[in-house]
Motif scaffolding. Structure first.
Motif, PDB file in Angstrom:
ATOM      1  N   ALA A  22       0.834  -1.210   0.000  1.00 33.92           N
ATOM      2  CA  ALA A  22       0.000   0.000   0.000  1.00 33.92           C
ATOM      3  C   ALA A  22       0.865   1.256   0.000  1.00 33.92           C
ATOM      4  N   ALA A  23       1.965   1.245   0.724  1.00 31.01           N
ATOM      5  CA  ALA A  23       2.828   2.418   0.776  1.00 31.01           C
ATOM      6  C   ALA A  23       3.414   2.741  -0.595  1.00 31.01           C
ATOM      7  N   ASP A  24       3.640   1.718  -1.411  1.00 33.76           N
ATOM      8  CA  ASP A  24       4.210   1.932  -2.733  1.00 33.76           C
ATOM      9  C   ASP A  24       3.187   2.464  -3.730  1.00 33.76           C
ATOM     10  N   SER A  25       1.897   2.313  -3.450  1.00 38.25           N
ATOM     11  CA  SER A  25       0.882   2.739  -4.407  1.00 38.25           C
ATOM     12  C   SER A  25       0.558   4.223  -4.284  1.00 38.25           C
ATOM     13  N   GLY A  62      -2.369   8.642  -5.704  1.00 37.52           N
ATOM     14  CA  GLY A  62      -1.799   7.351  -6.094  1.00 37.52           C
ATOM     15  C   GLY A  62      -0.933   7.456  -7.325  1.00 37.52           C
ATOM     16  N   ARG A  63      -0.089   6.478  -7.519  1.00 37.11           N
ATOM     17  CA  ARG A  63       0.805   6.432  -8.682  1.00 37.11           C
ATOM     18  C   ARG A  63       0.055   6.418 -10.004  1.00 37.11           C
ATOM     19  N   PRO A 131       2.560  13.538 -14.768  1.00 36.13           N
ATOM     20  CA  PRO A 131       3.735  13.529 -15.636  1.00 36.13           C
ATOM     21  C   PRO A 131       4.594  12.296 -15.331  1.00 36.13           C
ATOM     22  N   ALA A 132       5.591  12.045 -16.173  1.00 34.70           N
ATOM     23  CA  ALA A 132       6.476  10.892 -15.968  1.00 34.70           C
ATOM     24  C   ALA A 132       7.224  10.987 -14.642  1.00 34.70           C
TER      25      ALA A 132
END
Length: 158
Positions: A22-25, A62-63, A131-132
């Motif tokens: 979850a932390a990575d999302s 989110g990502r 953006p990227a």
């Protein structure tokens, strides 16, 4: 040896189906602060003209660009506004802007308009086109005044 292979396989399957942590999302999660009305410009966006206060405000970005914003009590805190003090005084819509770039910051993504109640409440769930890459991200909540997107009323990052 056979048990070792089964453990490796079980770990690989768990990771494959569990997905990212979850932390990575989330790329940005935090509290919002009300505009201090001191002329602070963020990413080329002017600050509010009057003093505002915010009872509570939180964002999660989110990502994949999904963003959630919760505002409670985003209202004027300026006695010069008379009877409108303690209300959103005609600001009935807000947009969410993402600012990237550190010292050369600019708005890189912006939401559609969302309603803001007279008592300063808004619940926003939308998607931003990210953006990227984004150096030093800041999320702004901006007023829509007289049909135009204006200054920021609340922001992360300070």
């Amino acid at each position: 040896m056979r048990i070792h292979h089964k453990l490796i396989l079980a770990a690989a399957l768990t990771m494959a189906f569990a997905g990212p942590a979850a932390a990575d999302s989330e790329i940005l999660e935090g509290k919002l602060r009300a505009c201090p009305s001191d002329g602070t410009s963020i990413g080329g966006v002017n600050s509010c003209g009057k003093i505002w206060k915010l009872k509570s405000g939180e964002i999660e970005l989110g990502r994949n660009g999904d963003i959630e914003v919760e505002l409670r009590g985003l209202v004027l805190n300026d006695a010069t506004t008379g009877e409108f003090n303690g209300t959103a005084d005609g600001v009935t819509q807000v947009v969410v802007s993402l600012v990237c770039g550190g010292s050369k910051a600019s708005v890189v993504a912006e939401s559609d308009r969302f309603p803001l109640s007279k008592d300063g409440r808004a619940d926003i769930e939308t998607k931003l086109r990210l953006p990227a890459q984004c150096i030093a991200p800041v999320v702004l909540v901006r007023e829509v005044w007289e049909g135009k997107v204006g200054g920021w009323l609340a922001a992360t990052g300070f």
